[in-house]
Design an enzyme around this catalytic site. Structure first.
Site, PDB file in Angstrom:
ATOM      1  N   LYS A 123       1.047  -1.013   0.197  1.00  0.00           N
ATOM      2  CA  LYS A 123      -0.029   0.101   0.107  1.00  0.00           C
ATOM      3  C   LYS A 123       0.969   1.276   0.179  1.00  0.00           C
ATOM      4  CE  LYS A 123      -2.536   3.181   2.220  1.00  0.00           C
ATOM      5  NZ  LYS A 123      -1.979   4.405   3.115  1.00  0.00           N
ATOM      6  N   ASP A 141      -6.093   0.517   1.007  1.00  0.00           N
ATOM      7  CA  ASP A 141      -6.278   0.419   2.241  1.00  0.00           C
ATOM      8  C   ASP A 141      -7.691   0.030   2.556  1.00  0.00           C
ATOM      9  OD1 ASP A 141      -7.978   2.535   2.012  1.00  0.00           O
ATOM     10  OD2 ASP A 141      -6.881   4.159   2.866  1.00  0.00           O
TER      11      ASP A 141
END
Length: 212
Positions: A123, A141
């Site tokens: 991420k 996320d």
DNA sequence: AACTCGGGGCA
DNA sequence: TGCCCAGAGTT
């Protein structure tokens, strides 16, 4: 009127600009290095925490070269009020030293290079690739994951499958504005606990209200 | 696959 | 006030 994920993407694209204006405002850092460090700090922390921390941190250590010469205790004291401050202090100091020793002080613009750094996972790497290197990648996320599944753009429990699924249905040029939309929609409207479907502008195409 | 890190948000 | 949260790393 059942819509395919692709049709939903086209519908959503019409709304993006008006929905949550001012994209990227939270990530307006002076360099890829500062973006990378701020993104590492941002894990499990609020924007406000990150802004408070990084302001002082970057005043003392604006670049990798400067940070790499600091002592761990100095870094730790600068970030002591953020979640996981001990891990993060260690990680960002190590990152700055690796950047100096292995990358000539320059943040690598590749997934492999970024993910080889401590504290940088998929991420965080995607945030840097997207914002600093204009790569069409989707940082997934929990907000992006949750919203994408509720609307019905993807159907999976696994965030990495959400990323792959979104990339197959979102045109490259739309990836960054879509990420911005999905993130803020999850934060302010499509919240984990109490999704505000009554005020949601996309409930017409969303799978969630019917199911709940 | 479960566990750790650990302060903040919210019921 | 106590429960839950969320990326990365480790076991």
């Amino acid at each position: 009127m059942k819509q395919t994920p692709e049709e939903k993407i086209v519908f959503l694209n019409e709304l993006l600009g008006a929905a949550y204006p001012n994209p990227k405002s939270e990530l307006n850092y002076e360099s890829p290095f500062q973006l990378l460090i701020a993104t590492i700090m941002a894990a499990q922390a609020t924007d406000r925490q990150v802004n408070v921390i990084t302001r002082e941190l970057f005043r003392c250590a604006p670049d990798a070269e400067t940070m790499s010469r600091m002592e761990l205790d100095e870094v730790r004291s600068l970030v002591r009020s953020i979640n996981y401050c001990n891990n993060k202090a260690k990680n960002i100091l190590a990152v700055s030293r690796i950047l100096v020793e292995r990358w000539q002080g320059v943040v690598p613009g590749t997934r492999e290079g970024l993910e080889s750094l401590p504290g940088v996972g998929r991420k965080t790497a995607n945030v840097v690739l997207s914002n600093a290197f204009d790569q069409p990648v989707m940082p997934v996320d929990t907000h992006v994951h949750r919203v994408s599944n509720r609307i019905g753009l993807v159907h999976t429990e696994k965030p990495e499958e959400t990323e792959a699924g979104l990339m197959t249905i979102i045109p490259e040029a739309w990836v960054i504005p879509f990420h911005h939309y999905l993130l803020l929609h999850g934060r302010y409207t499509c919240k984990a606990k109490k999704p505000d479907c009554a005020h949601c502008t996309v409930s017409g195409i969303c799978d969630y209200p019917a199911k709940n």
